[in-house]
Design a protein around this motif. Sequence first.
Motif, PDB file in Angstrom:
ATOM      1  N   VAL A 102       0.840  -1.206   0.000  1.00 19.55           N
ATOM      2  CA  VAL A 102       0.000   0.000   0.000  1.00 19.55           C
ATOM      3  C   VAL A 102       0.870   1.249   0.000  1.00 19.55           C
ATOM      4  CG1 VAL A 102      -1.611   1.343   1.426  1.00 19.55           C
ATOM      5  CG2 VAL A 102      -2.050  -1.075   0.973  1.00 19.55           C
ATOM      6  N   MET A 103       1.903   1.263   0.832  1.00 13.71           N
ATOM      7  CA  MET A 103       2.814   2.419   0.866  1.00 13.71           C
ATOM      8  C   MET A 103       3.464   2.629  -0.498  1.00 13.71           C
ATOM      9  SD  MET A 103       3.008   4.126   3.677  1.00 13.71           S
ATOM     10  CE  MET A 103       2.817   4.029   5.433  1.00 13.71           C
ATOM     11  N   LEU A 104       3.883   1.542  -1.116  1.00 13.76           N
ATOM     12  CA  LEU A 104       4.488   1.654  -2.441  1.00 13.76           C
ATOM     13  C   LEU A 104       3.519   2.320  -3.417  1.00 13.76           C
ATOM     14  CD1 LEU A 104       7.049   0.896  -4.081  1.00 13.76           C
ATOM     15  CD2 LEU A 104       5.884  -1.248  -4.646  1.00 13.76           C
ATOM     16  N   LEU A 105       2.270   1.921  -3.363  1.00 11.75           N
ATOM     17  CA  LEU A 105       1.265   2.516  -4.241  1.00 11.75           C
ATOM     18  C   LEU A 105       0.900   3.941  -3.829  1.00 11.75           C
ATOM     19  CD1 LEU A 105      -1.002  -0.624  -4.658  1.00 11.75           C
ATOM     20  CD2 LEU A 105       0.595   0.323  -6.331  1.00 11.75           C
ATOM     21  N   LEU A 106       0.861   4.195  -2.527  1.00  7.74           N
ATOM     22  CA  LEU A 106       0.542   5.546  -2.056  1.00  7.74           C
ATOM     23  C   LEU A 106       1.623   6.555  -2.408  1.00  7.74           C
ATOM     24  CD1 LEU A 106      -1.050   4.991   1.481  1.00  7.74           C
ATOM     25  CD2 LEU A 106      -2.192   5.631  -0.645  1.00  7.74           C
ATOM     26  N   ALA A 107       2.817   6.089  -2.712  1.00  5.24           N
ATOM     27  CA  ALA A 107       3.892   7.004  -3.108  1.00  5.24           C
ATOM     28  C   ALA A 107       3.541   7.743  -4.393  1.00  5.24           C
ATOM     29  CB  ALA A 107       5.203   6.244  -3.267  1.00  5.24           C
ATOM     30  N   ILE A 108       2.633   7.194  -5.156  1.00  2.00           N
ATOM     31  CA  ILE A 108       2.185   7.861  -6.386  1.00  2.00           C
ATOM     32  C   ILE A 108       1.606   9.237  -6.052  1.00  2.00           C
ATOM     33  CG2 ILE A 108       0.484   7.771  -8.262  1.00  2.00           C
ATOM     34  CD1 ILE A 108       0.757   4.663  -8.092  1.00  2.00           C
ATOM     35  N   VAL A 109       0.852   9.319  -4.971  1.00  5.35           N
ATOM     36  CA  VAL A 109       0.103  10.538  -4.628  1.00  5.35           C
ATOM     37  C   VAL A 109       1.009  11.761  -4.479  1.00  5.35           C
ATOM     38  CG1 VAL A 109      -1.429  11.602  -2.928  1.00  5.35           C
ATOM     39  CG2 VAL A 109      -1.828   9.246  -3.668  1.00  5.35           C
ATOM     40  N   PRO A 110       2.035  11.727  -3.621  1.00  4.45           N
ATOM     41  CA  PRO A 110       2.837  12.954  -3.482  1.00  4.45           C
ATOM     42  C   PRO A 110       3.628  13.311  -4.738  1.00  4.45           C
ATOM     43  CG  PRO A 110       3.743  11.199  -2.118  1.00  4.45           C
ATOM     44  CD  PRO A 110       2.438  10.712  -2.653  1.00  4.45           C
ATOM     45  N   PHE A 111       4.017  12.310  -5.525  1.00  2.00           N
ATOM     46  CA  PHE A 111       4.726  12.635  -6.760  1.00  2.00           C
ATOM     47  C   PHE A 111       3.786  13.298  -7.774  1.00  2.00           C
ATOM     48  CE2 PHE A 111       7.726   9.325  -5.195  1.00  2.00           C
ATOM     49  CZ  PHE A 111       8.835  10.149  -5.089  1.00  2.00           C
ATOM     50  N   VAL A 112       2.545  12.841  -7.846  1.00  4.01           N
ATOM     51  CA  VAL A 112       1.561  13.503  -8.705  1.00  4.01           C
ATOM     52  C   VAL A 112       1.280  14.910  -8.171  1.00  4.01           C
ATOM     53  CG1 VAL A 112      -0.852  13.462  -9.487  1.00  4.01           C
ATOM     54  CG2 VAL A 112       0.532  11.388  -9.581  1.00  4.01           C
ATOM     55  N   ASP A 113       1.218  15.048  -6.856  1.00  2.00           N
ATOM     56  CA  ASP A 113       1.033  16.376  -6.272  1.00  2.00           C
ATOM     57  C   ASP A 113       2.180  17.311  -6.672  1.00  2.00           C
ATOM     58  OD1 ASP A 113      -1.286  15.486  -5.079  1.00  2.00           O
ATOM     59  OD2 ASP A 113      -0.466  15.396  -3.060  1.00  2.00           O
ATOM     60  N   VAL A 121      10.020   9.696   1.234  1.00  2.00           N
ATOM     61  CA  VAL A 121       9.846   9.099   2.568  1.00  2.00           C
ATOM     62  C   VAL A 121       8.860   7.931   2.512  1.00  2.00           C
ATOM     63  CG1 VAL A 121       9.016   9.526   4.924  1.00  2.00           C
ATOM     64  CG2 VAL A 121      10.495  11.190   3.802  1.00  2.00           C
ATOM     65  N   VAL A 122       7.804   8.072   1.721  1.00  2.00           N
ATOM     66  CA  VAL A 122       6.837   6.980   1.578  1.00  2.00           C
ATOM     67  C   VAL A 122       7.523   5.773   0.928  1.00  2.00           C
ATOM     68  CG1 VAL A 122       4.651   6.262   0.528  1.00  2.00           C
ATOM     69  CG2 VAL A 122       4.865   8.555   1.500  1.00  2.00           C
ATOM     70  N   LEU A 123       8.341   6.010  -0.097  1.00  2.00           N
ATOM     71  CA  LEU A 123       9.082   4.902  -0.729  1.00  2.00           C
ATOM     72  C   LEU A 123      10.066   4.259   0.255  1.00  2.00           C
ATOM     73  CD1 LEU A 123       9.819   6.321  -4.296  1.00  2.00           C
ATOM     74  CD2 LEU A 123       8.239   4.461  -3.677  1.00  2.00           C
ATOM     75  N   LEU A 124      10.753   5.073   1.036  1.00  2.00           N
ATOM     76  CA  LEU A 124      11.660   4.551   2.052  1.00  2.00           C
ATOM     77  C   LEU A 124      10.902   3.687   3.052  1.00  2.00           C
ATOM     78  CD1 LEU A 124      14.391   4.481   3.613  1.00  2.00           C
ATOM     79  CD2 LEU A 124      13.601   6.533   4.793  1.00  2.00           C
ATOM     80  N   THR A 125       9.743   4.169   3.483  1.00  2.00           N
ATOM     81  CA  THR A 125       8.924   3.415   4.427  1.00  2.00           C
ATOM     82  C   THR A 125       8.480   2.092   3.821  1.00  2.00           C
ATOM     83  OG1 THR A 125       8.174   5.492   5.409  1.00  2.00           O
ATOM     84  CG2 THR A 125       6.867   3.522   5.897  1.00  2.00           C
TER      85      THR A 125
END
Length: 151
Positions: free
Chosen positions: A79-90, A114-118
């Motif tokens: 989920v974190m890996l996928l959620l990393a999309i959000v801040p990069f799109v932002d 940080v999301v990718l690191l997590t």
Amino acid sequence: MKTHRLATVLSVLLGLACLWFAFNFFFIPETAAAGYGIPAWPQGDAAGYFTVKAGRDLANGTIIFTLLALGMRRPLAWVMLLLAIVPFVDAFAVLGHGGSYAAALGIHAATGAVVLLTAGLLFATSSRAGTEANPAAREGNRTLDRSSVRV
């Protein structure tokens, strides 16, 4: 600090950040919007997009905390890996709408990193099977192994 604990702390902080952003965009959107990085914000009916952002952040935060509470670290890593999309799109949204590079990179791209690191830490500290710490899942798998489908 152990890697496992660091992954958990970062997950909690990211979940809290999502819930904080959701709260701000629901209840004080003008203030929250000012920190996002896009200089010209929508007015009138277009400001309804603040509610969309709040809903997105609320969902993201609750997903993170639900998976943490269930002890599902490997699914949380995905989920974190996928959620990393959000801040990069932002970050691209900020750059594409007249925002500064400092906001795009310093706020959004840094958050994505940080999301990718997590996600990486969660992958490194979770088991592949994901059932060792979850007896119910282990029992469910045994039940599936015993069942057979006849055609």
